[in-house]
Write an enzyme that holds these catalytic residues in place. Structure first.
Site, PDB file in Angstrom:
ATOM      1  N   ASP A 119      -5.666  49.682  41.039  1.00 31.22           N
ATOM      2  CA  ASP A 119      -5.760  48.298  41.504  1.00 31.22           C
ATOM      3  C   ASP A 119      -6.077  48.180  42.992  1.00 31.22           C
ATOM      4  O   ASP A 119      -6.052  47.082  43.547  1.00 31.22           O
ATOM      5  CB  ASP A 119      -4.435  47.565  41.222  1.00 31.22           C
ATOM      6  CG  ASP A 119      -4.227  47.290  39.751  1.00 31.22           C
ATOM      7  OD1 ASP A 119      -5.049  46.559  39.161  1.00 31.22           O
ATOM      8  OD2 ASP A 119      -3.253  47.803  39.178  1.00 31.22           O
TER       9      ASP A 119
ATOM     10  N   GLU B 136      -6.422  42.078  48.857  1.00 27.53           N
ATOM     11  CA  GLU B 136      -5.690  40.904  49.333  1.00 27.53           C
ATOM     12  C   GLU B 136      -4.190  41.037  49.107  1.00 27.53           C
ATOM     13  O   GLU B 136      -3.389  40.490  49.869  1.00 27.53           O
ATOM     14  CB  GLU B 136      -6.203  39.643  48.634  1.00 27.53           C
ATOM     15  CG  GLU B 136      -5.497  38.381  49.106  1.00 27.53           C
ATOM     16  CD  GLU B 136      -5.952  37.137  48.366  1.00 27.53           C
ATOM     17  OE1 GLU B 136      -6.361  36.189  49.038  1.00 27.53           O
ATOM     18  OE2 GLU B 136      -5.900  37.129  47.116  1.00 27.53           O
ATOM     19  N   ASP B 137      -3.808  41.781  48.074  1.00 29.93           N
ATOM     20  CA  ASP B 137      -2.390  41.883  47.741  1.00 29.93           C
ATOM     21  C   ASP B 137      -1.588  42.671  48.757  1.00 29.93           C
ATOM     22  O   ASP B 137      -0.356  42.654  48.711  1.00 29.93           O
ATOM     23  CB  ASP B 137      -2.220  42.512  46.352  1.00 29.93           C
ATOM     24  CG  ASP B 137      -2.674  41.586  45.241  1.00 29.93           C
ATOM     25  OD1 ASP B 137      -2.515  40.368  45.397  1.00 29.93           O
ATOM     26  OD2 ASP B 137      -3.178  42.088  44.216  1.00 29.93           O
TER      27      ASP B 137
ATOM     28  N   ARG C  85       1.787  50.128  43.011  1.00 30.24           N
ATOM     29  CA  ARG C  85       0.809  49.580  43.952  1.00 30.24           C
ATOM     30  C   ARG C  85       1.251  49.727  45.413  1.00 30.24           C
ATOM     31  O   ARG C  85       0.475  49.433  46.316  1.00 30.24           O
ATOM     32  CB  ARG C  85       0.547  48.107  43.636  1.00 30.24           C
ATOM     33  CG  ARG C  85      -0.104  47.873  42.266  1.00 30.24           C
ATOM     34  CD  ARG C  85      -0.778  46.522  42.189  1.00 30.24           C
ATOM     35  NE  ARG C  85      -1.857  46.445  43.161  1.00 30.24           N
ATOM     36  CZ  ARG C  85      -2.509  45.311  43.452  1.00 30.24           C
ATOM     37  NH1 ARG C  85      -2.188  44.188  42.829  1.00 30.24           N
ATOM     38  NH2 ARG C  85      -3.489  45.304  44.348  1.00 30.24           N
TER      39      ARG C  85
ATOM     40  N   ARG D  51       5.282  38.792  40.914  1.00 28.63           N
ATOM     41  CA  ARG D  51       5.350  39.963  41.789  1.00 28.63           C
ATOM     42  C   ARG D  51       6.093  39.678  43.100  1.00 28.63           C
ATOM     43  O   ARG D  51       6.352  40.596  43.876  1.00 28.63           O
ATOM     44  CB  ARG D  51       3.928  40.449  42.093  1.00 28.63           C
ATOM     45  CG  ARG D  51       3.137  40.893  40.865  1.00 28.63           C
ATOM     46  CD  ARG D  51       3.524  42.284  40.420  1.00 28.63           C
ATOM     47  NE  ARG D  51       2.820  42.674  39.204  1.00 28.63           N
ATOM     48  CZ  ARG D  51       1.590  43.173  39.171  1.00 28.63           C
ATOM     49  NH1 ARG D  51       0.920  43.335  40.300  1.00 28.63           N
ATOM     50  NH2 ARG D  51       1.038  43.532  38.033  1.00 28.63           N
TER      51      ARG D  51
ATOM     52  N   HIS E 163      -0.533  35.940  39.607  1.00 28.80           N
ATOM     53  CA  HIS E 163      -0.274  35.529  40.987  1.00 28.80           C
ATOM     54  C   HIS E 163      -0.509  34.037  41.145  1.00 28.80           C
ATOM     55  O   HIS E 163      -1.233  33.431  40.351  1.00 28.80           O
ATOM     56  CB  HIS E 163      -1.224  36.258  41.956  1.00 28.80           C
ATOM     57  CG  HIS E 163      -0.954  37.712  42.134  1.00 28.80           C
ATOM     58  ND1 HIS E 163      -1.932  38.675  42.008  1.00 28.80           N
ATOM     59  CD2 HIS E 163       0.184  38.377  42.440  1.00 28.80           C
ATOM     60  CE1 HIS E 163      -1.407  39.867  42.235  1.00 28.80           C
ATOM     61  NE2 HIS E 163      -0.130  39.716  42.495  1.00 28.80           N
TER      62      HIS E 163
ATOM     63  N   CYS F 199      -9.018  37.984  45.575  1.00 24.48           N
ATOM     64  CA  CYS F 199      -8.235  39.209  45.777  1.00 24.48           C
ATOM     65  C   CYS F 199      -9.070  40.416  46.167  1.00 24.48           C
ATOM     66  O   CYS F 199      -8.527  41.463  46.487  1.00 24.48           O
ATOM     67  CB  CYS F 199      -7.380  39.517  44.548  1.00 24.48           C
ATOM     68  SG  CYS F 199      -8.272  39.598  43.005  1.00 24.48           S
TER      69      CYS F 199
END
Length: 252
Positions: free
Chosen positions: A60, A65-66, A85, A131, A161, A246
């Protein structure tokens, strides 16, 4: 010109996490071509892509962006809600540090993913329930509130999200595909769009909206509202719950 952090897809992209949709086969080669098109489109519209080193062991990792939220001169580095992640953040942190941002961190037991953060002027909506947890929001409120942000927790249960459900137009109107928005009344003003992928726009500047090719009815609607859709095909990323927001961290 503003910069945008990006990270090329892992060869293991097809192994990316899925939570709210059925897993489908992913064409890794097509995903790479689509990623290059996305990055080229940012560049064509005045953004300077800054490539963060790839992290092939993290499927991922392309969803950069995460890894953070940027507000003013501060980058708050995420502690991802999914354990696998968490290694994605280190190189992204170095990249944003190199751009001159101050750094803060959300620490254990707090978690947040950048995809749960929607900035609309001084209002910062944070999705709670997937998350991102309550302690993560408390720490974000402390960090961003010191810069004048009004941090507001909103529920997220129907999608991965918050920005899987809603984004915002240049005038501050929040848009979303209503069946996937837990509480539309949390956003004022809110306007519904006719497709899930129509919920996801990146503000390129002026009236231009970067959006996915899978939302043609929404693109038509945006045109009627006076905006200029800039369309990219990101079908392979959509198969693992990705969207246009993202795939980059936009810096100003």
């Amino acid at each position: 010109m503003p910069n945008a952090l990006v990270r090329r897809p892992s060869p293991r992209l097809a192994e990316g996490l899925v939570t709210h949709i059925e897993r489908k086969p992913v064409d890794a080669d097509l995903a790479v071509r689509q990623w290059h098109q996305y990055v080229d489109t940012l560049a064509q519209h005045g953004w300077i892509p800054v490539e963060v080193p790839p992290i092939d062991e993290c499927p991922d990792g392309v969803f950069i962006e995460d890894t953070m939220v940027v507000y003013g001169d501060l980058a708050v580095i995420a502690r991802a809600g999914a354990n696998e992640r968490r290694p994605e953040a280190a190189a992204a942190e170095q990249a944003v540090r190199d751009q001159g941002y101050r750094i803060a961190h959300v620490t254990e037991p707090g978690t947040f993913d950048g995809g749960d953060i929607l900035k609309v002027g001084k209002t910062v909506y944070v999705g709670l329930g997937g998350r991102t947890n309550a302690e993560g929001i408390r720490q974000l409120t402390e960090a961003l509130g010191s810069l004048g942000a009004d941090v507001r927790a909103v529920p997220v249960q129907k999608v991965l999200h918050l920005k899987s459900a809603v984004t915002a137009l240049p005038d501050g109107t929040v848009i979303g595909y209503e069946p996937l928005v837990d509480d539309p009344t949390a956003f004022d003003p809110f306007r519904a769009v006719p497709e899930e992928a129509g919920s996801h726009v990146v503000l390129l500047g002026e009236d231009r909206l970067l959006m996915a090719a899978s939302a043609p009815k929404s693109a038509e609607l945006f045109t009627q509202w006076g905006y200029t859709p800039v369309v990219v095909d990101i079908s392979e990323f959509e198969k693992i719950e990705g969207c246009v927001t993202c795939l980059s961290v936009r810096l100003r």
